[in-house]
Scaffold this motif. Structure first.
Motif, PDB file in Angstrom:
ATOM      1  N   ILE A  16     -10.328  30.629  12.238  1.00 45.57           N
ATOM      2  CA  ILE A  16     -11.021  29.806  11.716  1.00 45.57           C
ATOM      3  C   ILE A  16     -11.091  28.413  12.525  1.00 45.57           C
ATOM      4  O   ILE A  16     -12.222  27.895  12.846  1.00 45.57           O
ATOM      5  N   GLY A  17      -9.932  27.970  13.183  1.00 51.23           N
ATOM      6  CA  GLY A  17      -9.845  26.857  13.717  1.00 51.23           C
ATOM      7  C   GLY A  17     -10.822  27.182  15.215  1.00 51.23           C
ATOM      8  O   GLY A  17     -11.643  26.127  15.624  1.00 51.23           O
ATOM      9  N   TYR A  19     -13.280  28.783  15.491  1.00 49.73           N
ATOM     10  CA  TYR A  19     -14.756  29.000  15.138  1.00 49.73           C
ATOM     11  C   TYR A  19     -15.126  27.721  14.906  1.00 49.73           C
ATOM     12  O   TYR A  19     -16.224  27.216  15.251  1.00 49.73           O
ATOM     13  N   GLY A  20     -14.189  26.792  14.325  1.00 51.42           N
ATOM     14  CA  GLY A  20     -14.799  25.429  14.117  1.00 51.42           C
ATOM     15  C   GLY A  20     -14.671  24.587  15.502  1.00 51.42           C
ATOM     16  O   GLY A  20     -15.687  23.896  15.375  1.00 51.42           O
ATOM     17  N   ARG A  24     -18.869  24.381  15.353  1.00 53.03           N
ATOM     18  CA  ARG A  24     -19.426  23.228  14.451  1.00 53.03           C
ATOM     19  C   ARG A  24     -19.736  22.165  15.513  1.00 53.03           C
ATOM     20  O   ARG A  24     -19.444  21.652  16.584  1.00 53.03           O
ATOM     21  N   LEU A  29     -15.239  17.492  12.117  1.00 47.90           N
ATOM     22  CA  LEU A  29     -15.251  19.067  11.804  1.00 47.90           C
ATOM     23  C   LEU A  29     -14.455  19.845  13.087  1.00 47.90           C
ATOM     24  O   LEU A  29     -13.473  20.731  12.572  1.00 47.90           O
ATOM     25  N   VAL A  30     -15.053  19.486  14.349  1.00 54.27           N
ATOM     26  CA  VAL A  30     -14.293  20.159  15.360  1.00 54.27           C
ATOM     27  C   VAL A  30     -12.801  19.732  15.513  1.00 54.27           C
ATOM     28  O   VAL A  30     -12.156  20.654  15.659  1.00 54.27           O
ATOM     29  N   MET A  32     -11.018  18.977  12.990  1.00 56.15           N
ATOM     30  CA  MET A  32     -10.270  19.723  11.799  1.00 56.15           C
ATOM     31  C   MET A  32      -9.994  21.081  12.425  1.00 56.15           C
ATOM     32  O   MET A  32      -8.886  21.607  12.129  1.00 56.15           O
ATOM     33  N   GLY A  33     -10.931  21.745  13.126  1.00 58.49           N
ATOM     34  CA  GLY A  33     -10.614  23.126  13.665  1.00 58.49           C
ATOM     35  C   GLY A  33      -9.466  23.040  14.547  1.00 58.49           C
ATOM     36  O   GLY A  33      -8.480  23.925  14.643  1.00 58.49           O
TER      37      GLY A  33
ATOM     38  N   GLN B 591     -18.462  22.391  24.136  1.00 61.34           N
ATOM     39  CA  GLN B 591     -18.230  23.569  23.337  1.00 61.34           C
ATOM     40  C   GLN B 591     -18.570  24.655  24.370  1.00 61.34           C
ATOM     41  O   GLN B 591     -17.771  25.741  24.138  1.00 61.34           O
TER      42      GLN B 591
END
Lengths: 111, 612
Positions: A16-17, A19-20, A24, A29-30, A32-33, B591
């Motif tokens: 999940i991290g 993915y974040g 995101r 939010l990044v 938070m990942g 990213q």
């Protein structure tokens, strides 16, 4: 408790991290990942510490260090995010491309 | 003796270096050292030469020697009668040229380099005439080529001077390859590069006749190039834009005399090789006539003299080819004296009329330049072979030798010998005609505007003329007694009695008749030069050598620019292109970078897992 339960939990959290971080657009939010990934690692550390019955509990101590460093890191990162918001008016990561390699430097870098 | 010899060889080079160093700071000191150094060298040369004239034994000395594989190369010197007379000739002419240049090039800004090059030139010729090792000889030989290049191009602001210098250098340099390969062939054959050793082996070795045709022909090629014989004769007249004293030096003592000297020095090799002798006779016969015809129709005083040099050198080669060594060397010495006199006299005429070498701008100078007139008359007389002067005796000796060879000789093919004899007689007639023509055009008739105000030059330019007039006038005595110079081995009958005298007198009479008839026919309008169809050897060289080389150069240039350079340019051009592709990855999206890192890490992990 079998070992794979915490390991599975850690793997899920880490995914999940990732993915974040990768998907995101909002910088908060990044971050938070990133926290999720760090804590997934902490779960692994604690789980193996218990599984291997380490007398010195180095896994748990290491996890504590990680928590401290993560706190410091998030403080620094949030400060950066704040500055980015003040200068750019947004915190969308994929729009922050000032460091791309181009023929001419963009307006915002020159300024 | 050996110390004296070394000193004599070193003095010109040392004085050249000193003049170059201080000449630009103090013009007077530079000139003084140039003349003084040459005077010292002249004194030393007189001592060295005086020691070896007559029946004295030759001196040979080896100063150093290599110890490498093959025949040793030695710093060896050898002075015999031939070296002695050549040393005298070279240093006397060179000294007089240095003195003469004081007046002739008085205001020349490049005087220091000029006089030091003259000194190096003299030193190089001394090296050639005293060298015993063929490589030492080659060093002097090439040094002379380089010096003549620089001196011909002395007035390098003139395009024809530059072109003449390049032409002289290229043509003589090409011919010099013959000397180089000849040296290698001789060294391979005899196991020594020493001239005295090799010539001794040839003389006493009872070699098969004509077994040495290859080195003889190679040496002949070098001599032909240096002495401007057909087909390499065109460089000498084109070298005329050089200063006139340099022409005197080149024509009388150093450059062109070296070719004759080389043949005279290696004469045993040539007497062994009848084919080389026949070639030499043919070349001489053709050259002397051709050059005399050019001299006949040339408008330029210096060119007339240059062509006459080519013609007279051909006489020397002719004499060598028919086996009369003594006559050839005698003619070389006599020619050195009167041709130096003629060129220095021409220099003072040119100086007096303000620098023009065309005979149109002269005329009527007899009364204005009395000293030059008297001495140049003697010079022209000697060139034409007028009776009491030295040219008569030596030319007579040469013609007599060729007639003897044609009648009963075995040195060259009979018909070539007859052609040589006929050419010599014809050329002698032409020589009288062109000498008379030049003499009349310069000193008689109506003075041209430029010649109105002509005045005799300074004494430094007149004294050499009178000094050179002495051997020109009285040198004939030596011809009668060659053993005074060359020892008893060369006691030849050089004065050929009735037959040659008849021929020579006939020749002179015919020459005078021709010139007078020509004068009558064009009265008032002086002997205007008429265009003569030159054999276009220069065109042949252009087609055969220059253009192919040019094309090859263009091809090489194309290959270098387009093929080799193309690869380099393509490599250089492809680097930015490749970089542009790689740059696409650097898009600024953090990213995306992370995605690459994650995918990479996963790939590494999967690969590691698959292997274990």
């Amino acid at each position: 408790m079998p070992l794979w339960w915490p390991l599975l939990l850690a793997a899920l959290l880490f995914s999940i991290g990732v993915y974040g971080v990768l998907a995101r657009r909002n910088a908060v939010l990044v971050l938070m990942g990133v926290e999720l990934m760090l804590n997934a690692a902490n779960i692994n550390l604690v789980a193996f510490d218990a599984y291997l019955r380490d007398a010195l509990h180095s896994g748990q101590i290491f996890a504590l260090f990680v928590i401290v460093i993560a706190a410091a890191e998030i403080g620094l990162a949030l400060a950066i995010v704040l500055l980015v918001f003040r200068t750019h008016g947004h915190i969308e990561v994929d729009r922050l491309r000032a460091l791309a390699d181009r023929d001419e430097a963009p307006e915002e870098v020159r300024r | 003796m050996s110390v004296l010899l070394l000193a004599m060889l070193a003095v010109p080079f040392a004085s050249a270096a000193v003049v170059l160093l201080i000449g630009h700071r103090s013009a007077g000191a530079g000139k003084g050292i140039a003349v003084g150094g040459e005077a010292l060298a002249l004194v030393l040369a007189c001592v060295v030469a005086g020691w070896h004239l007559g029946s004295a034994a030759p001196t040979g000395h080896v100063y150093a020697s290599t110890a490498a594989v093959g025949p040793p190369i030695q710093l060896a010197f050898y002075v015999d009668q031939l070296s002695a007379v050549m040393l005298l000739l070279v240093h006397v002419v060179s000294f007089l040229v240095q003195v003469y240049s004081l007046g002739y090039l008085e205001h020349d800004p490049r005087y220091p380099s000029y006089s030091s090059l003259v000194a190096v030139f003299t030193g190089a010729m001394s090296l050639v005439v005293t060298a015993d090792d063929l490589w030492v000889l080659l060093v002097g030989w090439e040094l002379m080529g380089a010096c003549s290049y620089f001196l011909i191009a002395h007035h390098w602001e003139l395009p024809e001077a530059r072109a003449g210098a390049v032409k002289a250098f290229l043509m003589t340099r090409t011919a010099d390859l013959g000397l180089l390969f000849g040296i290698l062939v001789l060294g391979n054959r005899f196991g020594s590069y020493r001239i005295s050793t090799v010539m001794g082996d040839i003389t006493h070795g009872a070699l098969q006749l004509d077994s040495l045709w290859l080195p003889a022909l190679l040496f002949l090629a070098a001599a032909v190039g240096k002495s401007a014989q057909f087909p390499l004769h065109t460089w000498l007249p084109d070298a005329m834009p050089g200063p006139t004293p340099i022409s005197a030096l080149i024509h009388a003592a150093t450059m062109v005399a070296a070719g004759v000297f080389l043949v005279a020095r290696t004469y045993p090799m040539f007497t062994n090789s009848t084919s080389a002798m026949t070639w030499m006779a043919g070349i001489a016969a053709l050259t002397m006539f051709l050059a005399a015809v050019y001299a006949m129709f040339s408008k330029d005083l210096k060119r007339v003299l240059a062509w006459s040099t080519v013609s007279q050198l051909a006489y020397m080669f002719g004499a060598l080819a028919v086996g009369s060594w003594t006559a050839a060397v005698m003619h070389l010495l006599a020619h050195g004296a009167f041709k130096a006199l003629l060129f220095l006299g021409a220099g003072s005429v040119i100086h007096a009329v303000g620098g023009s070498t065309s005979m149109d701008s002269m005329g009527g100078l007899r009364s204005r330049l009395p000293d030059t007139f008297v001495t140049m008359t003697l010079g022209f007389g000697a060139l034409a072979g007028v009776v009491p002067l030295v040219g008569f005796f030596t030319k007579d000796a040469v013609i007599g030798a060729s007639l003897r060879e044609a009648l009963d000789g075995r040195q060259v093919w009979t018909w070539v010998a007859w052609a040589l004899f006929a050419s010599m007689v014809l050329t002698a007639m032409l020589t009288v005609a062109y000498c008379l023509r030049a003499w009349l055009l310069v000193f008689f008739g109506d003075p041209a505007p430029a010649a109105e105000a002509a005045e005799e030059p300074a004494w430094t330019m007149r004294a050499p003329l009178y000094l050179l007039a002495v051997p020109t006038t009285f040198g004939g005595i030596l011809v009668a007694y060659p053993e005074l110079l060359f020892g008893s081995a060369h006691r030849e009958e050089l004065f050929h009695g009735v037959l040659s005298t008849v021929v020579t007198v006939l020749v002179i009479l015919v020459g005078i008749v021709v010139a007078v008839a020509w004068a009558r026919r064009r009265e008032g309008d002086l002997w205007r030069p008429r265009p003569v169809p030159h054999p276009e050897v220069d065109v042949a060289y252009d087609v055969a050598v220059v253009r192919p080389v040019g094309r090859l150069a263009a091809l090489t240039r194309f290959y270098d620019r387009e093929v080799i350079g193309g690869w380099v340019d393509a490599a250089a051009g492809s680097a930015p292109g490749l970089g542009r592709v790689l740059r696409l990855a650097q898009n600024g999206n953090v990213q995306a970078y992370l995605m690459v890192v994650v995918v990479g890490a996963v790939a590494v992990a999967v690969a590691a897992g698959a292997r274990s």
